[in-house]
Design an enzyme around this catalytic site. Structure first.
Site, PDB file in Angstrom:
ATOM      1  N   ASN A   7      -3.272   3.826   1.045  1.00 20.33           N
ATOM      2  CA  ASN A   7      -2.589   4.954   1.679  1.00 20.33           C
ATOM      3  C   ASN A   7      -3.233   6.214   1.105  1.00 20.33           C
ATOM      4  OD1 ASN A   7      -0.866   6.876   2.619  1.00 20.33           O
ATOM      5  ND2 ASN A   7       1.022   5.900   1.868  1.00 20.33           N
ATOM      6  N   ARG A  94      -3.154   2.688   5.874  1.00 21.57           N
ATOM      7  CA  ARG A  94      -2.049   3.344   6.564  1.00 21.57           C
ATOM      8  C   ARG A  94      -2.604   4.607   7.239  1.00 21.57           C
ATOM      9  NH1 ARG A  94       2.475   7.377   4.431  1.00 21.57           N
ATOM     10  NH2 ARG A  94       3.590   7.511   6.388  1.00 21.57           N
ATOM     11  N   HIS A 183       7.404   6.393  10.859  1.00 23.43           N
ATOM     12  CA  HIS A 183       8.033   5.321  10.065  1.00 23.43           C
ATOM     13  C   HIS A 183       8.035   3.992  10.834  1.00 23.43           C
ATOM     14  CE1 HIS A 183      10.671   8.478   7.796  1.00 23.43           C
ATOM     15  NE2 HIS A 183       9.588   8.186   7.069  1.00 23.43           N
ATOM     16  N   ARG A 244      13.005  18.940   5.061  1.00 23.43           N
ATOM     17  CA  ARG A 244      12.717  19.226   6.482  1.00 23.43           C
ATOM     18  C   ARG A 244      14.029  19.412   7.235  1.00 23.43           C
ATOM     19  NH1 ARG A 244       8.999  14.129   7.546  1.00 23.43           N
ATOM     20  NH2 ARG A 244       8.762  13.891   5.311  1.00 23.43           N
ATOM     21  N   GLU A 386       6.622  -1.303   3.498  1.00 20.68           N
ATOM     22  CA  GLU A 386       5.585  -0.904   4.458  1.00 20.68           C
ATOM     23  C   GLU A 386       4.221  -1.471   4.086  1.00 20.68           C
ATOM     24  OE1 GLU A 386       7.422   3.003   3.905  1.00 20.68           O
ATOM     25  OE2 GLU A 386       6.692   3.485   5.906  1.00 20.68           O
TER      26      GLU A 386
END
Ligand code: AMP
Length: 406
Positions: A7, A94, A183, A244, A386
């Site tokens: 990642n 990823r 996601h 956010r 993940e």
């Protein structure tokens, strides 16, 4: 099969090494490189030796992603885990945004890499770094298959009515402005796990999956396919998040730009980095917020209330969109670990949709199924993974490639 999952961020690389074979899958090492091209780079590797966890930290200064990956390779070698990247069966990357071009895990070759570069503008903060990671890994291990796994691809099944915004059609046609959702790897992974837990076929399952971490999103999954999701063109839309804002009236943007006399990028910075839980109570870590709320801090209490209320509204909307819901699934750092958030989010769902949380099971922390026996909808806590999902999807592509060569 030995698969390395990478990642790559703009100044960091996270990695995890998996062995997959038959029914068995295990992670044999994980770690990260931080602060690439900054004054004080930092590296960590964690692995198991005789069932004991070993953690090693380094402070080697790293200037580029290439140096970073070489250090990952050195760390794996010095721990006797992998002599060289060329010995890997595959490297799974990823990638945040796959746009409309990538609806599934993809083997990287010159053509797919070019296509990937053509959509970098959709995620300018993430995709260029992901691509650098891919290029450097290809350089270091040119004969090892490289696979890209996208955060957006699981949501490519959204129907047009769910992904189109009510904006000028040309914005979609000329600039690709639409809902993509993110996601996806996590929503897909926990949905598959949930099907196993409920003893149902994946293609028959209807779920509302709630990935609640620093970034947070929900998905409505019908017959194993994502039919709606809360994040949009970017990961800013939807739930309230750590920093956010989630859903807001878009007119706030020009309104505040005028009031503050600043430009759009400054406002964008406010919405991404100074809003959400942080904006409401000055803190984005939910554990701290809960402590403060327990000590009577009103802003922290309000932040928690807004966070859970917004998720509850989405549960309502997705229940209607799905028609039948087999389970509501909590995952992510907050979803997996906060009984309080699960409890506040499920408050009142008995009356509206017949979902009844079993408070004892919820608080216990050891139960996966946390709904009461007479609840019409199961409520699950499922740990996401993940990286494992990336390794599994990579291994499936590698198997296909190997078959083609036989
Ligand atoms: P993630 O982005 O999935 O790693 O999740 C990070 C968020 O999970 C942070 O807001 C943490 O405060 C929150 N979190 C982690 N553990 C707990 C916990 N035991 N209780 C409440 N929140 C938690």
């Amino acid at each position: 099969m030995k698969i390395l999952v990478l990642n790559s961020g703009s100044s960091s690389i996270k990695f995890q090494l998996f062995i997959l074979g038959g029914e068995q899958t295990s992670s044999i090492a994980s770690g990260f490189i931080e602060k690439i091209a900054e004054n004080s780079s930092f590296q960590m590797i964690k692995y198991y030796l005789d069932e004991k966890e070993i953690k090693k930290e380094y402070k080697k200064k790293i200037e580029t992603h290439k140096e970073g990956l070489l250090v990952v390779s050195e760390m794996l070698k010095s721990c006797s885990l992998l002599d060289d990247f060329t010995l890997l069966d595959g490297i799974g990357h990823r990638v945040v945004h796959g746009g409309e071009l990538f609806s599934a895990a993809t083997l990287i070759d010159d053509n797919s890499l070019e296509s990937l570069k053509s959509i970098s503008h959709l995620a300018p903060l993430h995709n260029p770094a992901n691509i650098t990671g891919i290029e450097v890994a290809r350089d270091l291990a040119p004969n090892v298959p490289q696979i890209a796994i996208f955060d957006t691809s699981f949501h490519q099944s959204l129907p047009k009515r769910a992904y189109m915004y009510a904006l000028p059609k040309e914005w979609y046609e000329n600039h690709h402005v639409r809902r993509y959702g993110f996601h996806g790897t996590s929503h897909f992974f926990v949905a598959k796990e949930s099907a196993k837990i409920l003893g149902k076929e994946f293609y028959e399952i209807n779920l509302i999956t709630l990935h609640l971490g620093n970034g947070a999103s929900g998905a409505a999954i019908k017959n194993g396919e994502s039919i709606d999701t809360s994040m949009g063109l970017t990961p800013l839309e939807g739930f309230v998040m750590g920093s956010r804002c989630g859903d807001i009236d878009p007119a706030i943007l020009p309104f505040m730009a005028k009031k503050l006399g600043c430009d759009v990028s400054e406002i964008e910075n406010y919405l991404n980095k100074k809003s959400g839980l942080l904006g409401i109570c000055g803190e984005n870590d939910l554990r701290e917020i809960i402590k403060r709320a327990e000590d009577g801090d009103k802003d922290a209490s309000l932040a928690l209330d807004i966070f859970c209320y917004r998720i509850k509204k989405y549960i309502g909307a997705y229940t209607v969109a799905l028609g039948r819901v087999d389970a509501i699934v909590f995952t992510g750092g907050i979803g997996e670990n906060s009984p309080l958030v699960r409890s506040k989010t499920c408050e009142g769902l008995e009356e509206s949709i017949g979902a009844i949380l079993d408070e004892e099971r919820n608080r216990d922390g050891n139960f996966v199924e946390i709904a009461k026996k007479d609840s019409k909808i199961e409520i699950l806590v499922v740990k996401t993974n993940e990286e494992l999902e990336i390794a599994i999807q990579s291994s499936e592509i590698i198997k296909k490639v190997n078959k083609e060569f036989l």
